[in-house]
Scaffold this motif. Structure first.
Motif: not given
Lengths: 339, 339
Positions: A283-299
């Motif tokens: 998502a952050i590697m794409l030339p247009i970085r994606l706006t996302v809903v992030c899940q708290p994976i570690e939590e």
DNA sequence: AGATTTTACGCAATCGATTTAGTAAATAAC
DNA sequence: GTTATTTACTAAATCGATTGCGTAAAATCT
């Protein structure tokens, strides 16, 4: 060359197995074993490179210090991360993890569950699936401690660690609305899956709250695949009243939609805005970085482990728990404000 | 409610444990047990929902049907894929896999190895590391069957499944040369690691063969990270005689370099061509799909599993094997032909 | 009928570690 | 000089499944 056992050591130091066992488990003071004896035993154990047989211990203790973790697709970065954090947390607590990848195959899921039961794992962590109900009952029938993450199955009472899918999606869609979008598409996953249903609920609520119509042809349920995202986005773009923004229900769909948009010759975010559920490296590697809903994976991982261990250790006697964690909206570049 | 054991069944059907065991292991015909008895036992086992305790079997059989797989970063898609294929192959053969993620931490690697040894795994698969030598000798000292993949350690004699790093890189660099590139940079990983050394060798050989000079300031060894790729690419671009093409030694570096190029305002492949080692999902998701050297991950996994199992079953008595698999050059969009 | 073979099982040891319930010997207490 | 206590251990059962060896009873043979 034989493997060293307690007996081997016992014979050589001329003490009993019991004594050797106690010394090596650091219980010698509590059992009136002299320090000299203890030292002798320890020295001999080291000399013979003794390594305890956990299997034998487990048999006796009726506890294996092993947890099974079953995921459907370990190559999906969401699960990869989850597995990584779970493994790490359990390692820290002295548990070994058996990771099972089912590849969405119920037969394999069944096979894995049977293996875990035969191995008498102390608990199982599972990202469930509507169709897994029969498999899950194998576990429940045995009273093996069980914790679910990622997805809820309404028919099954159990411990769940989830995220607030509805609120997370609402926040995302509200954001799109606040940026002036009125024609917002929902590219979803399996329509029978609880996550997808809740995300869709969040989508509908946000639209309703903003007095926007819910247009059926803007809603594309199917499955959580790249292919679906790709095809759905193309179909949406071809509409006469094509949406100006896409909400994509997971990391695979959003990539497919991204690609679909690009392949149609459109630009993100100039022509179409896009937001996805799940954050992930690409998502952050794409030339247009994606706006996302992030899940708290570690939590999610830590909560699941804590909950499961509390069941295993009987320190948690309350009835089933459903814990819902918050998501986070991460603003990047894939959303444009409309004039 | 007690767990059902052989004894439980034996008591209820009024036969001995031996008989029950033989029936449930499908050996009743070979031991003159009547079909009627067998059926009775099987029915009772099913009725009581008997599940054999693998731990007890293992103890007796001195075989656990468990394999440990140790990787350094399970979130690196190369390893994720490897692990997935290994797990699947071993599952098919009746083995359970314990996946250990070390996160490049030698202490944790040590801890994991000790756990695997205590659990008496039948074998270990490991992607080794120069600094792992001491940890590896723990395994070798115990004569636990061991197979390495991904990377070779010259000091350690063992079974290795590798790819032809040198040839793969040569092919990549030859391709760049054939496209008219003369100023080709090498962004590498750990300079002491065998993979990186061999890839670098391939790079140098191709240049030499084409009578191109090897310019030191075009070579950036450091480590296999996004960060290194990112920074190295930026430094290279800033050079007066900046290279026209980059070879990146793994999937992380290539992403970093990709991003570095974009962030400098340059275009791929118009301004800079780039090729990476390792194929991965993101490589085809990028707007300019990356040309890469692809490792045969599934084949690596299958070969490693086959080799390890042949050692475990003593069907392979030859001395240590090093198997080198071929890579494949996958042409996509990130390389431009120079006029 | 007696000898032999076949049928149909069971006994008990074993894998390696743990643990309960002891005991012999030394020391201390009275 | 007894009795009580402490010290320093050990024997044996247990966890659950497997297996080599053995045997009683039934069937078959002569």
């Amino acid at each position: 060359m034989q493997i060293t056992t307690l007996q081997t050591i016992a014979n050589l130091v001329h003490y009993s197995r019991s004594t050797v066992s106690r010394v090596l488990n650091d219980q010698w003071n509590e059992h009136g074993i002299s320090e000299a004896t203890a030292e002798l035993v320890i020295a001999k154990a080291k000399e013979l490179n003794y390594i305890k047989n956990e299997g034998a211990s487990s048999l006796r203790a009726k506890k294996t210090f092993t947890i099974g973790v079953i995921v459907r697709d370990i190559t999906n970065p969401f699960y990869t991360q989850l597995v990584k954090f779970v493994e790490n947390a359990l390692y820290t607590k002295g548990y070994t993890v058996i990771i099972c990848n089912t590849g969405y195959d119920l037969e394999k899921e069944n096979g894995h569950i049977n293996v875990l039961l035969r191995r008498r794992v102390d608990g199982i962590i599972l990202s469930p699936n509507q169709k897994s109900i029969d498999n899950i009952s194998l576990i429940k029938d045995r009273n093996v401690p069980l914790a679910f993450f990622d997805c809820k199955i309404d028919e099954i009472e159990a411990d769940y660690i989830l995220v607030d899918n509805e609120a997370g999606t609402s926040e995302a869609v509200n954001h799109l609305i606040s940026k002036g979008h009125k024609k917002i598409a929902y590219i979803g996953g399996d329509p029978f899956e609880s996550n997808n249903r809740l995300r869709y609920e969040g989508y509908k609520k946000s639209l309703s709250k903003a007095a926007l119509p819910i247009r059926e042809h803007y809603v594309k349920h199917s499955n959580y695949t790249f292919k679906h995202g790709y095809e759905a986005s193309k179909e949406l773009i071809r509409l006469n009243d094509a949406p100006t923004a896409f909400f994509a229900a997971n990391n695979r769909i959003v990539l497919g939609a991204y690609k679909g948009i690009i392949d149609c010759g459109l630009h993100i975010p100039e022509d179409v805005s896009i937001i996805g559920f799940d954050d992930f490296e690409t998502a952050i590697m794409l030339p247009i970085r994606l706006t996302v809903v992030c899940q708290p994976i570690e939590e999610i991982a830590l909560c699941t482990v804590d909950l499961l261990l509390s069941r295993i250790n009987n320190t948690n006697t309350q009835s089933f728990v459903t814990k819902i964690l918050k998501t986070e909206l991460i603003l990047r570049q894939s959303i444009k404000g409309l004039a």
